[in-house]
Design a protein around this motif. Structure first.
Motif, mmCIF file in Angstrom:
data_model
loop_
_atom_site.group_PDB
_atom_site.id
_atom_site.type_symbol
_atom_site.label_atom_id
_atom_site.label_comp_id
_atom_site.label_asym_id
_atom_site.label_seq_id
_atom_site.Cartn_x
_atom_site.Cartn_y
_atom_site.Cartn_z
ATOM 1 N N GLU A 207 10.402 19.811 24.989
ATOM 2 C CA GLU A 207 10.869 18.820 25.958
ATOM 3 C C GLU A 207 10.124 18.950 27.283
ATOM 4 O O GLU A 207 9.768 17.939 27.912
ATOM 5 N N GLU A 208 9.857 20.182 27.712
ATOM 6 C CA GLU A 208 9.106 20.379 28.956
ATOM 7 C C GLU A 208 7.674 19.884 28.804
ATOM 8 O O GLU A 208 7.129 19.232 29.714
ATOM 9 N N LEU A 209 7.050 20.161 27.669
ATOM 10 C CA LEU A 209 5.685 19.682 27.440
ATOM 11 C C LEU A 209 5.650 18.160 27.415
ATOM 12 O O LEU A 209 4.762 17.542 28.025
ATOM 13 N N ASP A 210 6.602 17.536 26.737
ATOM 14 C CA ASP A 210 6.653 16.070 26.690
ATOM 15 C C ASP A 210 6.846 15.483 28.087
ATOM 16 O O ASP A 210 6.253 14.448 28.422
ATOM 17 N N ALA A 211 7.665 16.145 28.901
ATOM 18 C CA ALA A 211 7.894 15.662 30.269
ATOM 19 C C ALA A 211 6.602 15.696 31.084
ATOM 20 O O ALA A 211 6.305 14.769 31.854
ATOM 21 N N LEU A 212 5.801 16.744 30.893
ATOM 22 C CA LEU A 212 4.531 16.840 31.609
ATOM 23 C C LEU A 212 3.552 15.773 31.129
ATOM 24 O O LEU A 212 2.864 15.133 31.935
ATOM 25 N N LEU A 213 3.491 15.558 29.821
ATOM 26 C CA LEU A 213 2.605 14.521 29.287
ATOM 27 C C LEU A 213 3.030 13.141 29.778
ATOM 28 O O LEU A 213 2.185 12.292 30.094
ATOM 29 N N ASP A 214 4.333 12.907 29.852
ATOM 30 C CA ASP A 214 4.831 11.619 30.344
ATOM 31 C C ASP A 214 4.456 11.395 31.805
ATOM 32 O O ASP A 214 4.171 10.265 32.214
ATOM 33 N N LEU A 215 4.452 12.462 32.610
ATOM 34 C CA LEU A 215 4.012 12.347 34.000
ATOM 35 C C LEU A 215 2.528 12.007 34.088
ATOM 36 O O LEU A 215 2.099 11.217 34.939
ATOM 37 N N CYS A 216 1.741 12.601 33.197
ATOM 38 C CA CYS A 216 0.290 12.488 33.292
ATOM 39 C C CYS A 216 -0.257 11.161 32.795
ATOM 40 O O CYS A 216 -1.298 10.695 33.280
ATOM 41 N N GLN A 217 0.398 10.524 31.828
ATOM 42 C CA GLN A 217 -0.184 9.329 31.216
ATOM 43 C C GLN A 217 -0.451 8.203 32.227
ATOM 44 O O GLN A 217 -1.572 7.685 32.297
ATOM 45 N N PRO A 218 0.522 7.786 33.046
ATOM 46 C CA PRO A 218 0.204 6.746 34.034
ATOM 47 C C PRO A 218 -0.797 7.211 35.091
ATOM 48 O O PRO A 218 -1.585 6.410 35.604
ATOM 49 N N ALA A 219 -0.786 8.505 35.400
ATOM 50 C CA ALA A 219 -1.760 9.032 36.363
ATOM 51 C C ALA A 219 -3.177 8.911 35.808
ATOM 52 O O ALA A 219 -4.115 8.545 36.536
ATOM 53 N N LEU A 220 -3.350 9.196 34.525
ATOM 54 C CA LEU A 220 -4.671 9.067 33.910
ATOM 55 C C LEU A 220 -5.151 7.624 33.957
ATOM 56 O O LEU A 220 -6.339 7.358 34.220
ATOM 57 N N GLU A 221 -4.259 6.665 33.720
ATOM 58 C CA GLU A 221 -4.651 5.252 33.781
ATOM 59 C C GLU A 221 -5.140 4.891 35.183
ATOM 60 O O GLU A 221 -6.105 4.129 35.335
ATOM 61 N N LYS A 222 -4.495 5.424 36.206
ATOM 62 C CA LYS A 222 -4.943 5.176 37.577
ATOM 63 C C LYS A 222 -6.322 5.785 37.826
ATOM 64 O O LYS A 222 -7.167 5.199 38.513
ATOM 65 N N LEU A 223 -6.542 6.966 37.258
ATOM 66 C CA LEU A 223 -7.844 7.616 37.421
ATOM 67 C C LEU A 223 -8.943 6.834 36.714
ATOM 68 O O LEU A 223 -10.055 6.684 37.242
ATOM 69 N N PHE A 224 -8.662 6.312 35.518
ATOM 70 C CA PHE A 224 -9.656 5.493 34.821
ATOM 71 C C PHE A 224 -10.003 4.251 35.650
ATOM 72 O O PHE A 224 -11.166 3.867 35.753
ATOM 73 N N ALA A 225 -9.000 3.619 36.231
ATOM 74 C CA ALA A 225 -9.235 2.433 37.050
ATOM 75 C C ALA A 225 -10.100 2.775 38.260
ATOM 76 O O ALA A 225 -11.007 2.013 38.632
ATOM 77 N N LEU A 226 -9.843 3.927 38.875
ATOM 78 C CA LEU A 226 -10.641 4.358 40.023
ATOM 79 C C LEU A 226 -12.079 4.644 39.592
ATOM 80 O O LEU A 226 -13.041 4.273 40.291
ATOM 81 N N GLN A 227 -12.258 5.290 38.456
ATOM 82 C CA GLN A 227 -13.609 5.550 37.959
ATOM 83 C C GLN A 227 -14.374 4.249 37.727
ATOM 84 O O GLN A 227 -15.551 4.138 38.093
ATOM 85 N N ARG A 228 -13.737 3.269 37.132
ATOM 86 C CA ARG A 228 -14.412 1.999 36.839
ATOM 87 C C ARG A 228 -14.931 1.330 38.111
ATOM 88 O O ARG A 228 -15.965 0.658 38.082
#
Length: 237
Positions: A207-228
């Motif tokens: 559950e703790e690992l899933d919570a961390l992954l859930d936090l990171c997924q939208p953050a990664l999308e923001k990073l991809f947008a910034l890279q583009r």
């Protein structure tokens, strides 16, 4: 939990990427106070074990300026430390996950990541910034390649559990105090290049690992947008 910089648990620090900051095919990336200069270049040879294979390679190098942290650290003049070697390998693995090496002629792409200021997240900042430097190098040299070598983008962000609270993008103090520390390296295709997670004392739950992954997924999308925004290639992804 109140964070010392006032951020919400799922909020990243201010992230900036400055391509061609000092020279062509570099990128200065900032994750809050953490600053890393990334540079991509080509050497006209491959590692000995790849000689004759007819394909290229990518490798990463990482270092911290002595003044990057407080207190000052000695320069690694002769041999990189175990930590440095680990991070170099992570950078190389992560960026190779975004490449079709078969599209490269026999050459080596070097990714240099030099930490100017370290306040947590230097390896994740290095990967995100290096992706921009790499993509812009590929755009400059694209006539040399057999086909498009870049298959996706790769970005990275840290997360952790501090005082039983999942937090995104840890600064140095949070990273130091985290019971669980994770580095999530994501691909713009939706998958992961690597997931690193460690409990500093005993164990952590699914559950703790899933919570961390859930936090990171939208953050990664923001990073991809910034890279583009900072990549010269006309990306299909």
């Amino acid at each position: 939990m109140a964070r010392i910089d006032g951020r919400q648990p799922g909020e990243m620090r201010d992230i900036t990427i400055e391509p061609n900051c000092f020279r062509k095919n570099d990128a200065l990336v900032s994750y809050g106070a953490t600053k890393v200069l990334c540079y991509a270049s080509i050497e006209e040879r491959v590692p000995g074990w790849l000689a004759g294979a007819g394909v290229g390679w990518l490798t990463g190098e990482y270092n911290m300026l002595p003044s990057a942290g407080d207190p000052r650290q000695d320069r690694e003049r002769r041999f990189p430390s175990g930590r440095t070697q680990e991070i170099q390998r992570l950078i190389g693995r992560s960026l190779r996950a975004a490449l079709n090496l078969q599209a490269l002629p026999p050459l080596t792409i070097y990714i240099d990541c030099d930490v100017i200021i370290a306040d947590g997240g230097t390896r994740t900042a290095s990967i995100t910034g290096a992706m921009v430097a790499l993509a812009n190098l590929l755009a400059t040299e694209r006539r040399r390649f057999r086909s498009e070598p870049l298959t996706c983008l790769v970005a990275a962000v840290s997360a952790g559990v501090v005082d039983k609270t999942p937090l995104l993008d840890l600064n140095y103090v949070e990273d130091r105090d985290a019971a669980v520390d994770a580095n999530i390296i994501g691909l713009s295709t939706g998958g992961f290049a690597e997931v690193q997670a460690t409990n500093e004392h005993s164990e952590f739950s699914r559950e703790e690992l899933d919570a961390l992954l859930d936090l990171c997924q939208p953050a990664l999308e923001k990073l991809f947008a910034l890279q583009r925004e900072h990549i010269k290639l006309d990306l299909p992804f």
